[in-house]
Design a protein around this motif. Structure first.
Motif, PDB file in Angstrom:
ATOM      1  N   LEU A 116       1.042  -1.081   0.085  1.00  0.00           N
ATOM      2  CA  LEU A 116      -0.046  -0.002  -0.156  1.00  0.00           C
ATOM      3  C   LEU A 116       0.831   1.233  -0.118  1.00  0.00           C
ATOM      4  CD1 LEU A 116      -2.765  -1.190   2.967  1.00  0.00           C
ATOM      5  CD2 LEU A 116      -3.006  -1.102   0.274  1.00  0.00           C
ATOM      6  N   PRO A 117       0.205   2.577  -0.332  1.00  0.00           N
ATOM      7  CA  PRO A 117       0.892   3.688  -0.160  1.00  0.00           C
ATOM      8  C   PRO A 117       1.875   3.838   1.194  1.00  0.00           C
ATOM      9  CG  PRO A 117      -0.890   4.235  -1.338  1.00  0.00           C
ATOM     10  CD  PRO A 117      -0.951   2.611  -0.738  1.00  0.00           C
ATOM     11  N   GLN A 118       1.221   3.270   2.286  1.00  0.00           N
ATOM     12  CA  GLN A 118       1.713   3.311   3.682  1.00  0.00           C
ATOM     13  C   GLN A 118       2.911   2.446   3.869  1.00  0.00           C
ATOM     14  OE1 GLN A 118       0.854   6.064   5.546  1.00  0.00           O
ATOM     15  NE2 GLN A 118      -0.572   5.157   6.935  1.00  0.00           N
ATOM     16  N   THR A 119       2.943   1.466   3.086  1.00  0.00           N
ATOM     17  CA  THR A 119       3.980   0.614   3.108  1.00  0.00           C
ATOM     18  C   THR A 119       5.341   1.292   2.212  1.00  0.00           C
ATOM     19  OG1 THR A 119       2.582  -1.391   2.663  1.00  0.00           O
ATOM     20  CG2 THR A 119       4.965  -1.727   2.251  1.00  0.00           C
ATOM     21  N   ARG A 120       5.004   2.102   1.333  1.00  0.00           N
ATOM     22  CA  ARG A 120       6.256   2.549   0.525  1.00  0.00           C
ATOM     23  C   ARG A 120       6.674   3.794   1.699  1.00  0.00           C
ATOM     24  NH1 ARG A 120       7.636   2.602  -4.739  1.00  0.00           N
ATOM     25  NH2 ARG A 120       8.587   4.389  -5.433  1.00  0.00           N
ATOM     26  N   ARG A 121       5.631   4.733   2.128  1.00  0.00           N
ATOM     27  CA  ARG A 121       5.934   5.646   2.863  1.00  0.00           C
ATOM     28  C   ARG A 121       6.988   5.002   4.114  1.00  0.00           C
ATOM     29  NH1 ARG A 121       3.932   8.051   7.548  1.00  0.00           N
ATOM     30  NH2 ARG A 121       2.115   6.585   7.759  1.00  0.00           N
ATOM     31  N   HIS A 122       6.473   4.039   4.666  1.00  0.00           N
ATOM     32  CA  HIS A 122       7.160   3.532   5.857  1.00  0.00           C
ATOM     33  C   HIS A 122       8.431   3.012   5.690  1.00  0.00           C
ATOM     34  CE1 HIS A 122       3.270   2.602   8.273  1.00  0.00           C
ATOM     35  NE2 HIS A 122       3.579   4.076   8.681  1.00  0.00           N
ATOM     36  N   SER A 123       8.548   2.411   4.400  1.00  0.00           N
ATOM     37  CA  SER A 123       9.864   1.817   3.936  1.00  0.00           C
ATOM     38  C   SER A 123      10.900   3.052   3.674  1.00  0.00           C
ATOM     39  CB  SER A 123       9.547   0.881   2.780  1.00  0.00           C
ATOM     40  OG  SER A 123       9.002  -0.023   2.949  1.00  0.00           O
ATOM     41  N   TYR A 124      10.340   3.952   2.995  1.00  0.00           N
ATOM     42  CA  TYR A 124      11.289   5.226   2.673  1.00  0.00           C
ATOM     43  C   TYR A 124      11.818   5.696   4.075  1.00  0.00           C
ATOM     44  CZ  TYR A 124      12.474   9.872   1.975  1.00  0.00           C
ATOM     45  OH  TYR A 124      13.256  11.195   1.542  1.00  0.00           O
ATOM     46  N   LEU A 125      11.002   5.739   4.934  1.00  0.00           N
ATOM     47  CA  LEU A 125      11.509   6.547   6.324  1.00  0.00           C
ATOM     48  C   LEU A 125      12.345   5.510   6.655  1.00  0.00           C
ATOM     49  CD1 LEU A 125       8.097   8.052   7.791  1.00  0.00           C
ATOM     50  CD2 LEU A 125      10.252   9.242   6.873  1.00  0.00           C
ATOM     51  N   VAL A 126      12.339   3.937   7.039  1.00  0.00           N
ATOM     52  CA  VAL A 126      13.276   3.265   7.317  1.00  0.00           C
ATOM     53  C   VAL A 126      14.662   3.326   6.712  1.00  0.00           C
ATOM     54  CG1 VAL A 126      13.691   0.764   7.257  1.00  0.00           C
ATOM     55  CG2 VAL A 126      11.491   1.526   8.322  1.00  0.00           C
ATOM     56  N   SER A 127      14.487   3.638   5.535  1.00  0.00           N
ATOM     57  CA  SER A 127      15.728   3.739   4.689  1.00  0.00           C
ATOM     58  C   SER A 127      16.396   5.041   5.018  1.00  0.00           C
ATOM     59  CB  SER A 127      15.618   3.662   3.275  1.00  0.00           C
ATOM     60  OG  SER A 127      16.504   3.821   2.512  1.00  0.00           O
ATOM     61  N   LEU A 128      15.483   6.113   4.999  1.00  0.00           N
ATOM     62  CA  LEU A 128      16.149   7.317   5.364  1.00  0.00           C
ATOM     63  C   LEU A 128      16.961   7.329   6.659  1.00  0.00           C
ATOM     64  CD1 LEU A 128      16.368  10.468   4.495  1.00  0.00           C
ATOM     65  CD2 LEU A 128      14.261  10.795   5.657  1.00  0.00           C
ATOM     66  N   LEU A 129      16.455   6.617   7.702  1.00  0.00           N
ATOM     67  CA  LEU A 129      16.878   6.807   9.262  1.00  0.00           C
ATOM     68  C   LEU A 129      17.934   5.893   9.364  1.00  0.00           C
ATOM     69  CD1 LEU A 129      15.655   8.540  11.361  1.00  0.00           C
ATOM     70  CD2 LEU A 129      14.229   8.679   9.489  1.00  0.00           C
ATOM     71  N   GLY A 130      18.282   5.154   8.399  1.00  0.00           N
ATOM     72  CA  GLY A 130      19.626   4.244   8.360  1.00  0.00           C
ATOM     73  C   GLY A 130      19.352   2.816   9.014  1.00  0.00           C
ATOM     74  N   VAL A 131      17.999   2.281   8.844  1.00  0.00           N
ATOM     75  CA  VAL A 131      17.586   0.961   9.242  1.00  0.00           C
ATOM     76  C   VAL A 131      17.915  -0.048   7.943  1.00  0.00           C
ATOM     77  CG1 VAL A 131      15.983  -0.577  10.374  1.00  0.00           C
ATOM     78  CG2 VAL A 131      15.940   1.691  10.951  1.00  0.00           C
ATOM     79  N   ARG A 132      18.888  -0.696   8.365  1.00  0.00           N
ATOM     80  CA  ARG A 132      19.268  -1.634   6.829  1.00  0.00           C
ATOM     81  C   ARG A 132      18.711  -2.963   7.027  1.00  0.00           C
ATOM     82  NH1 ARG A 132      19.286   2.318   5.033  1.00  0.00           N
ATOM     83  NH2 ARG A 132      21.228   3.754   4.516  1.00  0.00           N
ATOM     84  N   ARG A 133      18.297  -3.557   8.173  1.00  0.00           N
ATOM     85  CA  ARG A 133      17.758  -4.964   8.033  1.00  0.00           C
ATOM     86  C   ARG A 133      16.079  -4.951   8.293  1.00  0.00           C
ATOM     87  NH1 ARG A 133      22.137  -4.030  10.960  1.00  0.00           N
ATOM     88  NH2 ARG A 133      23.850  -5.374  10.641  1.00  0.00           N
ATOM     89  N   VAL A 134      15.641  -5.677   7.243  1.00  0.00           N
ATOM     90  CA  VAL A 134      14.039  -5.283   7.290  1.00  0.00           C
ATOM     91  C   VAL A 134      13.505  -6.836   7.293  1.00  0.00           C
ATOM     92  CG1 VAL A 134      12.036  -4.780   6.079  1.00  0.00           C
ATOM     93  CG2 VAL A 134      14.164  -3.134   5.972  1.00  0.00           C
ATOM     94  N   LEU A 135      12.512  -7.032   8.093  1.00  0.00           N
ATOM     95  CA  LEU A 135      11.883  -8.239   8.249  1.00  0.00           C
ATOM     96  C   LEU A 135      10.341  -8.005   7.839  1.00  0.00           C
ATOM     97  CD1 LEU A 135      11.378 -11.160   8.925  1.00  0.00           C
ATOM     98  CD2 LEU A 135      10.550 -10.405  11.185  1.00  0.00           C
TER      99      LEU A 135
END
Length: 603
Positions: A116-135
């Motif tokens: 969903l658009p929220q998925t993209r938004r959250h993933s962008y923020l995760v990437s921007l904030l330097g979280v590199r490991r995603v489950l």
């Protein structure tokens, strides 16, 4: 042996089952006390897992402003701090707060809805904030018949999104938070899946950095208990330090050698990331709180101008040109956003033109600081690349900045020393530089009074110049309108011109509404100590409206003139001006006499 501490953030759209999944994880991992478990049982006796960790609903019911809900729990393998943030777009700042320290992000997707658009938004923020490991937890698989094809399709789509965002470590797990499949216990409903459960992956994933960075320790405290001991206390953010190591003290650039590493239990032979220690040096140097101790052979750089992503966290907008307190680690300076390059649409990643940033906006900005800060790009170091912006009036944190790089002009533009200075120029004119800053509503009489003061000083042989707000807008500031952002920039430019004129030894008279206290304070601070006089020409709104010499109030009341100070744009009255002129009681000539008498000894 101490177990690793892992920081988690959970991300998911509304109704994706995030609270239920977290509650099931805590329950099945044995992290829920019996009394709490009893309290969430439904009438049928079954537990309602969503109520174990639904911070959003609980806080809504209590009328509390949403922040971030945290939960500490332990398993046989690791200790965890789990941060749950609301999934709504208006809570971007809350997710940024949690993600800034997270090691792992659990991104939840409803198997029935896909990305969903929220998925993209959250993933962008995760990437921007330097979280590199995603489950990637593909939830509610029980509602799609445990379809492997559907799971594979969602996982493939997400990995494509992750690659676009620079997220390279993605693990996808099919789960059912409600039934507990693949949360802690392996599911019998998905024979096609042979990977780890959610908890198995959390307990075993490798958190070590591929290449540990060089030594870095911001100085948080200088210990001087006696003449024989001088230590510098702080938390090591990267690298290893040992007695005998060569260090560089920044920003001074002085080199030193480690003598001792002092800790609570006694001296150490080495210390590493996360440890709080006190270092003593073989050399006696001037080291202060806010300095950085770094490996001498690999020091970071210092700069006073940056490009950074700025996440705005305040109800009042970010205004370029306004001065804010900028804090990076233990170092604090004053700075301003000089330019918003663009705002980011966090769902499409599209750059959008913007003059200001509103609550929860993210923009790529240029920052200018009054003094250099030691830094590393945020992608290299969260500690040395992440800063906060603090409102100087309220002392509230209003923004977070993630440094991308130093601007080239920070290193290439240097201050040129001049042989003829302000003291020599003022002495030639036989006067002292001074800035008389007239503030008040439109029509209060600022320019009339300032013009009389200028004439008196000129007649007395003083070298003066008057900067009138309207006159300056015909030239230097002709590109500016009357929005809050334009008003801030208008006063910033006038301030810099007034400062240059004061450096030339002049007495400068500035007549400008200057409606905001922050910019008047900034103007005072830009001048030399004692060379700024704030003169508040105080006239009530009803008085200036009755005068309405230029007809502006009439236009504003009719709606033909927007952003007009006193009508639909605020004027922040000076709380403690150097001189207050009661414009309703004094004539302009009487006001002029009072000002001349008040400044006689200062010129």
């Amino acid at each position: 042996m101490a177990r690793d501490l892992v920081r988690l953030i959970t991300c998911g759209s509304v109704d994706d089952g995030k609270s239920t999944l977290i509650g099931r994880l805590l329950h099945d991992a044995g992290a829920v006390p019996d009394d709490q478990l009893a309290a969430i049982r439904t009438a049928s006796g079954e537990p309602d897992f969503s109520r174990l960790f639904d911070g959003l609903d609980a806080e809504r019911e209590q009328g509390i402003t949403i922040d971030v809900a945290y939960r500490h729990f332990e398993t046989a393998g690791r200790r965890f701090i789990l941060a749950d943030t609301p999934g709504h777009p208006q809570y971007t700042r809350n997710m940024v707060t949690a993600a800034s320290t997270a090691d792992i992000a659990i991104v939840l997707v409803d198997a029935r809805k896909g990305l969903l658009p929220q998925t993209r938004r959250h993933s962008y923020l995760v990437s921007l904030l330097g979280v590199r490991r995603v489950l990637l937890a593909v939830n509610k698989m029980d509602l799609v018949g445990w379809s492997q094809d559907l799971f594979d399709e969602i996982a493939t789509d997400y990995r494509a999104l992750a690659a676009e965002l620079g997220l390279t470590e993605v693990t996808a797990i099919p789960v059912s938070g409600l039934e507990g499949d693949n949360v802690v216990a392996r599911s019998a409903n998905q024979p096609w899946y042979d990977g780890p459960t959610l908890l198995e992956w959390l307990e075993t994933t490798d958190l070590a950095e591929a290449e540990p960075g060089p030594f870095r320790m911001p100085v948080q405290w200088v210990n001087r208990p006696d003449a024989d001991f001088r230590g510098y206390a702080g938390r090591i953010i990267s690298g290893i330090v040992r007695p005998g190591d060569a260090l560089r003290v920044l920003p001074s650039g002085r080199d030193a050698t480690v003598d001792r590493i002092v800790a609570m239990g006694g001296d150490l032979t080495e210390a590493g990331p996360g440890q709080s220690v006190t270092l003593t040096l073989t050399d006696h140097l001037d080291v202060s709180r806010g300095d950085l101790l770094a490996a001498a052979d690999a020091p970071p750089e210092a700069a006073d101008q940056f490009e950074a992503h700025v996440v705005w966290m305040a109800d009042a907008p970010l205004l370029p040109g306004r001065a804010y307190v900028v804090k990076l680690g233990s170092a604090t300076v004053t700075g301003q956003v000089t330019d918003i390059r663009h705002k980011v649409n966090v769902e499409t990643l599209e750059p959008l033109a913007a003059r200001t940033l509103e609550l929860n906006d993210i923009g790529v900005c240029h920052l200018h600081l009054d003094a250099p800060l030691v830094f590393e790009p945020y992608s290299v170091s969260r500690d040395l690349g992440g800063l906060i912006l603090i409102d100087r009036q309220t002392n509230e944190t209003v923004g977070a900045g993630l440094i991308n790089f130093a601007l080239r002009r920070s290193a290439n533009v240097q201050w040129q020393a001049l042989d003829v200075g302000r003291a020599e120029r003022a002495a030639l004119k036989r006067q002292k530089p001074l800035v008389l800053w007239f503030t008040g509503l439109s029509g209060a009489g600022k320019s009339t009074i300032a013009n009389l003061v200028d004439k008196r000083l000129f007649a007395d042989g003083r070298h003066t110049f008057m900067l009138d707000g309207d006159n300056v807008r015909h030239g230097l500031n002709q590109d500016l309108g009357f929005t809050d952002a334009d008003r801030v920039e208008n006063i910033r430019r006038i301030t810099e011109v007034a400062r240059l004129m004061a450096d030339a030894g002049l007495i400068v008279l500035v007549s400008a509404i200057s409606p905001f206290a922050a910019e008047r304070r900034m103007a005072r601070e830009r001048m030399a100590p004692g060379e700024f006089v704030e003169i508040f020409v105080d006239a009530p709104l009803e008085v200036v409206e009755a005068r309405d010499v230029k007809g502006l109030y009439r236009k504003a009341r009719a709606g033909d003139l927007t952003n007009f100070t006193g009508i639909d744009s605020p004027y922040e009255r000076p709380g403690n001006p150097d001189i207050r002129i009661d414009a309703a009681a004094l004539t302009p000539e009487q006001a002029c006499e009072r000002i001349i008498e008040a400044i006689r000894d200062r010129i």
